[in-house]
Scaffold this motif. Structure first.
Motif, PDB file in Angstrom:
ATOM      1  N   TYR B 301       0.854  -1.191   0.000  1.00 38.49           N
ATOM      2  CA  TYR B 301       0.000   0.000   0.000  1.00 38.49           C
ATOM      3  C   TYR B 301       0.890   1.240   0.000  1.00 38.49           C
ATOM      4  O   TYR B 301       1.133   1.845   1.036  1.00 38.49           O
ATOM      5  N   HIS B 302       1.336   1.643  -1.179  1.00 40.45           N
ATOM      6  CA  HIS B 302       2.183   2.833  -1.259  1.00 40.45           C
ATOM      7  C   HIS B 302       1.374   4.104  -1.023  1.00 40.45           C
ATOM      8  O   HIS B 302       1.820   5.033  -0.371  1.00 40.45           O
ATOM      9  N   GLY B 303       0.191   4.146  -1.602  1.00 39.84           N
ATOM     10  CA  GLY B 303      -0.654   5.330  -1.450  1.00 39.84           C
ATOM     11  C   GLY B 303      -1.280   5.353  -0.060  1.00 39.84           C
ATOM     12  O   GLY B 303      -1.594   4.301   0.510  1.00 39.84           O
ATOM     13  N   LYS B 304      -1.425   6.564   0.468  1.00 35.76           N
ATOM     14  CA  LYS B 304      -2.032   6.702   1.801  1.00 35.76           C
ATOM     15  C   LYS B 304      -2.851   7.987   1.843  1.00 35.76           C
ATOM     16  O   LYS B 304      -2.571   8.929   1.103  1.00 35.76           O
ATOM     17  N   TYR B 355      -2.800   5.324  -7.486  1.00 33.77           N
ATOM     18  CA  TYR B 355      -2.835   6.074  -6.221  1.00 33.77           C
ATOM     19  C   TYR B 355      -2.821   5.154  -5.002  1.00 33.77           C
ATOM     20  O   TYR B 355      -3.036   5.603  -3.893  1.00 33.77           O
ATOM     21  N   LEU B 356      -2.605   3.833  -5.236  1.00 32.25           N
ATOM     22  CA  LEU B 356      -2.589   2.928  -4.077  1.00 32.25           C
ATOM     23  C   LEU B 356      -1.374   1.996  -4.141  1.00 32.25           C
ATOM     24  O   LEU B 356      -0.421   2.169  -3.389  1.00 32.25           O
ATOM     25  N   TYR B 630      -8.830   7.141  -5.805  1.00 27.22           N
ATOM     26  CA  TYR B 630      -8.375   7.924  -6.956  1.00 27.22           C
ATOM     27  C   TYR B 630      -8.680   9.409  -6.761  1.00 27.22           C
ATOM     28  O   TYR B 630      -7.827  10.274  -6.963  1.00 27.22           O
ATOM     29  N   GLY B 633      -6.486  11.078  -4.033  1.00 28.45           N
ATOM     30  CA  GLY B 633      -5.084  11.253  -4.438  1.00 28.45           C
ATOM     31  C   GLY B 633      -4.928  12.316  -5.513  1.00 28.45           C
ATOM     32  O   GLY B 633      -4.037  13.162  -5.446  1.00 28.45           O
ATOM     33  N   GLU B 664       0.240  10.001   0.881  1.00 29.31           N
ATOM     34  CA  GLU B 664       1.364   9.702   0.011  1.00 29.31           C
ATOM     35  C   GLU B 664       0.823   9.273  -1.352  1.00 29.31           C
ATOM     36  O   GLU B 664      -0.169   8.566  -1.440  1.00 29.31           O
ATOM     37  N   VAL B 665       1.528   9.719  -2.367  1.00 30.59           N
ATOM     38  CA  VAL B 665       1.175   9.339  -3.730  1.00 30.59           C
ATOM     39  C   VAL B 665       2.402   8.687  -4.369  1.00 30.59           C
ATOM     40  O   VAL B 665       3.464   9.301  -4.443  1.00 30.59           O
ATOM     41  N   ASN B 671       7.675   7.654  -3.343  1.00 30.01           N
ATOM     42  CA  ASN B 671       6.466   8.392  -2.961  1.00 30.01           C
ATOM     43  C   ASN B 671       6.659   9.905  -2.948  1.00 30.01           C
ATOM     44  O   ASN B 671       7.751  10.403  -2.694  1.00 30.01           O
TER      45      ASN B 671
END
Lengths: 733, 733
Positions: B301-304, B355-356, B630, B633, B664-665, B671
């Motif tokens: 899970y990079h996006g937050k 975005y995730l 989406y 982000g 985070e994107v 990121n």
């Protein structure tokens, strides 16, 4: 007089095998409304041919074909609309997972039986299988899977938000494919050829091991009896004794390792072609004896030939055996080396088959395996001439079998392959080699394939005629006209460009707009039996090309096939018979038990075994070596169809110096039996309308039909079915 | 300020799983010259998707997709030319039989190791596999299989009579496909998703059995512990309690039979989607407890996203979980029912993924599985709009990832699908439904799809722009010009025909030459974020269509995705935030633990579960329900790439009434971290050149870059990588 039944052990074994073990049905049985496994048309043939052609090995290395493999569809949808007078219970067998809809309603669960009430119904079954071919077998009292079902690889059946199915799906339904898998347990993916034991005719010590001789060329699986101990066994196979004894250079071999846990009877996994096998075993391992399981397709020898010349009889028998060894899952080129399906080789097998097995299924399987499916990205086997033989093969198949369904079902695949060919024409409307096109023609020293080769244009013209004929059968009137115009234009062009009035020949090629000063036999002999020449041209070509020693000679049985056919078509049966005695008799003199890929009488000793730069590269059992079957049936017994499926046929016997000959020629109705001597002909036919042509010094006398004089010393009479015709006459010219 | 690590159990388990068991490599590892399994590009994706999509069941019945399945090539040829400074020993692993040629010479036998001397070499390996995908893995000190190898399905390598290979074969070599199978033992055909145990949160007696609740929507395999006895067990799965309790109408079930010989621990073969399961067991059979193996794709899970509004945080979390459940071998539409790959649904998953997970491999796998191979005989999933989303998906993939190789390798498949589409245009140059074409657009009552639908032409125009861009990347200059001209012409035509100056809208359709008096939201909202409108048109459309209550409302999260995006693109973030609170918050109020296929606030009770005329037909975990990922982000954190692969990007934050947000994107560089409040923004970026746009009443103060005034209350500053930017300003509008 009817045929004497000859007693050749191997045939007898096969025919018993066929009766006892074979799943093959007689035509009468096939016509019953029995269930059979069905699949997407052509897909089983593609799958099975992929497997078969991947069985070639070279000194232990795996050696698959050099052309592309097609794949079956993994997900297909079968359907049938039907009406029941009374309720039916059906049982369902599939290869793969299935989804069943009756009258548009999904049947939940995975029950293998279903009660179907009386009345009108529509059944739709999707089958998924990514490992083998999705296939379906349904057995009910009324409803069964058979050739009346339809199938698609894309049913485009969607629903709207309410769950209502679309009513304009545009799905393209096709007629299913099937063969002879007529029991639920007899799953298509389990198919194997039949086998029967064979035993060595001699065993002797040789080098570091034993040399086992099975007495003649054969094919199958080596078996060890009484095997015990641990260690390695090496097997070196040979079509010749020299090859089996040459562990370093023989073409095929097996390396086995045993850890002592093996059964005492071991049958090898790989089937091989051989007459001899050299066995080298470690001292730590022992066996009592070695035998083999002969592997074969159970087919019936409908065609027969026997004459007053024992050499010809032997040539026919060895030809038939050669043909049978190469008639397997599909028509092979040769059993030792390639074990592949080559369209040019197969084309000759189709023709020979019509005079031996008359097994339509083998022709259809082979045509379908060769064609594959869409999109067409290269020629069949990558060879330009081999794409064209495929069309001509269908043309002939229709003539001999009268099978319109095959053409109707596969016409779209004919169109797409022809589109591919037509797209590769140059600005003159001719096909020449583009990158990726192999121009084969023949194995011949220095044969040029550059530029526009007349032979290729000739094959294309005939292929276009096959397309015109097929378009008509398939109901594509526009296509029929288009292809006929293209065919006519190409024939005109062919003669305009290549015919030399000076040389009395079709020249070999045109390069950069210049016709080169080369004559080869290829286009000239095909133009004879394609009937593209005037009578005047024919006779001139016979003298200036066919019988001209200065034109490069043909050394492969492959092209000898056509050369001898052309000569026979010109009435040179006596000359050809001498050629057959020399050429095929020459191989027999050298001990051949099956006929070879190539034979050059000028060579000697082990030169006969060499090819492709390898000491045992040559195949000693090659289908194209069996052409006497075809020649004897068509040009000596003289039987050939003149309208599709032998509805009409001719018999034009040629004793060509023989005292007598007798034989049988199969047709869709059954056999035509012939017995011909210098004084008498007996004919019996199972169906169709025949015309017997007799050359006689006096008017022949018939016990049945009127004899009509057709010209000087030529007479005709009608052969009606189920009649014992007997005609006496004054000996032939 | 960096992100607070949130502690959500399911995510924590997955991340541990990813570290401990996953075969996935970091980018740094991938860049090392390590060996990986290779195959014909796209074939593994086709094969795996065929398997995955055949796992749908409906009440025990097998239910495969309604569109066509493609097949992998069974026989492919790999090759590489290379040079060794010193000798190398390579080990060879294949899926299938193989043939190995080194420098044109066949290697006999089947050894799995080979000594390669130093110097220049060419290695060619043919692999045959008809059950799974032919694949190759070579590990040497120097020579390894990797993305530098080439492959063909037709090597057209023939020989002449002397055994000499052709030198003009015309073979088309392509770059191999690979994923992350980096060990010889890790055969691609053995691939399985990861699993981890999960336990029930409650168990209660219900009806004839037990009702087990796993606390939230989940996916995997039910396990029985301490199972003994003989008899049957029935399992009724439910995404809702009602569904699991309704044995007669629940969508999925399992029927098991045990003969007493089973182990005490039994894990079921079928994975299912459910929160609840009702278990009915015969009295003759007992078990101690029931748990499950949760099955998932290990992704990070990079996006937050986190904000001052706890409801939004929960919506983001549940969206991310919904997205993860549907991100499997491929991007699914929903996990309970279809388990298929639908191009329109997948298109949204690509966008959410950026975005995730930013998992390019999942995007590529899905694009390739959808496209299949040649020939194209129908639209993707049979749906016209879904073919077009595929092109637009590639356009976006390139923008986010900067991956030119993918486009270079698959441009020919883009061309052939576009040829198919262009061939289906009518005489006006527009696409309308032909037999076999499903026009989907959206699930909406009474939505007409007849004639020329403006929405479809809009997608085609964008697809043509994607083709022009891709043609340039693939080096097809002629194609680029052709597609650009087509795209421009279609955009002009679209406005000429459908734009109503009176209605201030793109009209819905033209039938038989007449533009009908219907307006729908679809074309109008897409034209906003495709930037096809002038500013004046945009504002007019916002008022007359988007915010016009009289235009038919959108009820699917699928089209809500685009509607809300269009509003955000018009600066309506505050309005959209309210919509999100209502719509997604509405589902949470009803107890949703994942987001649904469709939600209508007007419905009540079990109406929420019904769809397609079935009481539990609706999917309660549908990828298209996860769009807040989406939107948050791209339009609240406000990060989006402006050149391929985030080489350039913008940050345009919108608090939209929130006190603060942080998140985070992910980008190809790593990121971009953001923390935004009413007074301060902190930004840290791993790479690329960013432009931060700030709306402030006074000129913001930055610790790093120059702040440039861009207009009234609008300022910009450059975001450089690896810098801790901190900007203070006067609160947003």
């Amino acid at each position: 007089m009817m045929m004497i039944v000859r007693n050749i052990p191997i045939f007898a074994i096969i025919m018993i095998g066929a009766i006892m073990f074979s799943p093959y049905k007689s035509i009468a049985q096939e016509q019953k409304a029995e269930a059979t496994w069905i699949w997407y048309p052509g897909d089983y043939e593609i799958w099975l041919s992929n497997k078969m052609q991947a069985r070639r090995t070279e000194r232990g290395a795996f050696l698959p074909p050099l052309w592309r493999y097609y794949s079956p569809y993994a997900l297909v949808t079968f359907k049938k609309d039907f009406e029941l007078d009374e309720p039916d219970e059906i049982t369902i067998a599939t290869e793969g997972d299935f989804k069943l809809q009756l009258d548009g309603k999904l049947i939940h669960g995975r029950s293998k039986t279903l009660q179907v009430p009386s009345g009108k119904h529509s059944i739709v079954i999707k089958v998924y299988n990514q490992e083998a071919v999705p296939a379906l077998y349904i057995q009910g009292n009324r409803l069964v899977t058979d050739h009346t079902w339809e199938v698609t690889f894309e049913d485009k059946e969607w629903i709207d938000e309410t769950g209502k199915a679309s009513d304009q799906s545009g799905t393209n339904w096709e007629t299913v494919g099937s063969w002879n898998f007529d029991n639920a347990e007899e799953k298509p993916s389990l198919f194997k050829l039949e086998t029967t034991p064979q035993y060595a005719t001699s065993v002797k010590d040789a080098g570091k091991g034993q040399l086992i001789d099975f007495g003649k060329e054969t094919f199958g699986y080596i078996r060890f009896h009484g095997l015990k101990g641990t260690g390695n066994i090496s097997l070196y196979y040979g079509e010749s004794e020299q090859e089996a004894l040459d562990a370093e250079f023989c073409e095929t071999l097996d390396e086995l390792t045993f850890d002592g846990s093996q059964a005492s009877e071991v049958t090898l996994e790989n089937s091989m072609a051989f007459r001899y096998v050299q066995i080298q075993a470690d001292q730590s391992i022992e066996y009592d004896s070695v035998s083999m399981l002969y592997e074969y397709l159970p087919v019936t020898y409908h065609g027969k030939f026997k004459s007053s010349d024992e050499l010809l009889n032997e040539i026919w028998d060895v030809s038939a055996y050669t043909m049978h060894l190469n008639t397997r899952e599909f028509f092979l080129d040769g059993i030792k080396r390639d074990r592949w399906i080559w369209s040019g080789d197969a084309y000759q097998s189709y023709l020979m088959n019509y005079y031996l097995f008359f097994d339509n299924e083998s022709v259809k399987r082979t045509l379908l395996a060769l064609r594959g499916k869409e999109p067409v990205a290269s020629h069949l086997n990558t060879i330009m001439d081999y794409s064209l033989y495929w069309f001509i093969g269908i043309y002939d198949y229709y003539l001999f079998s009268g099978d319109e369904d095959f053409i109707k079902n596969f016409y779209p695949r004919m169109v797409s392959l022809m589109d591919f060919c037509l797209d590769r024409r140059n600005e003159s409307g001719m096909m020449e080699g583009l990158p990726g096109d192999w121009i084969f023609i023949d194995w011949a020293d220095g044969l040029s394939k550059e530029g526009e080769v007349s032979f290729e244009q000739l094959l294309l013209a005939r292929s276009l005629e096959a397309m015109a004929l097929s378009a008509e059968i398939a109901g594509d009137q526009e296509g029929k006209e288009k292809y006929q115009i293209l065919a006519d234009a190409l024939r005109d062009k062919l003669f305009e460009v290549f015919w030399s009035e000076e040389k009395k020949a079709l020249m070999h090629q045109r390069v950069d707009g210049e016709v080169l000063d080369t004559i080869t036999r290829y286009a000239n002999m095909f133009a004879i039996f394609f009937d593209y020449f005037s009578d005047e041209q024919k006779n001139a070509v016979k003298e200036h090309v066919l019988l001209n020693e200065e034109i490069q000679k043909i050394t492969t049985p492959y092209m000898r096939f056509y050369e001898l056919e052309a000569l026979c078509a010109m009435g040179e049966q006596a000359f050809v018979l001498e050629e057959i005695r020399d050429y095929w008799g020459g191989m027999l003199d050298l001990g051949a038990t099956s006929f070879w890929e190539k034979y050059d009488p000028q060579e000697s000793g082990e030169e006969h075994l060499e090819m492709y730069g390898r000491p045992y590269g040559k195949s000693l059992c090659h289908a194209w070596g069996a052409s006497p079957i075809y020649l004897f049936g068509k040009y000596y017994l003289g039987v050939k169809p003149t309208s599709p499926g032998y509805e009409n046929y001719v018999i034009e016997p040629h004793l060509a110096g023989l005292e007598w000959m007798e034989g049988e020629v199969p047709t869709p109705f059954g056999n035509i039996s012939l017995s011909i001597s210098m004084a008498e002909i007996k004919v019996h036919s199972a169906g169709g309308q025949g015309t017997l042509t007799i050359k006689s010094k006096t008017k022949p006398i018939s016990n049945t039909a009127e004899v009509v004089a057709m010209g000087e010393d030529v007479y005709e009479l009608k052969i009606t079915p189920e009649t014992k015709h007997q005609i006496t006459y004054t000996s032939f010219q």
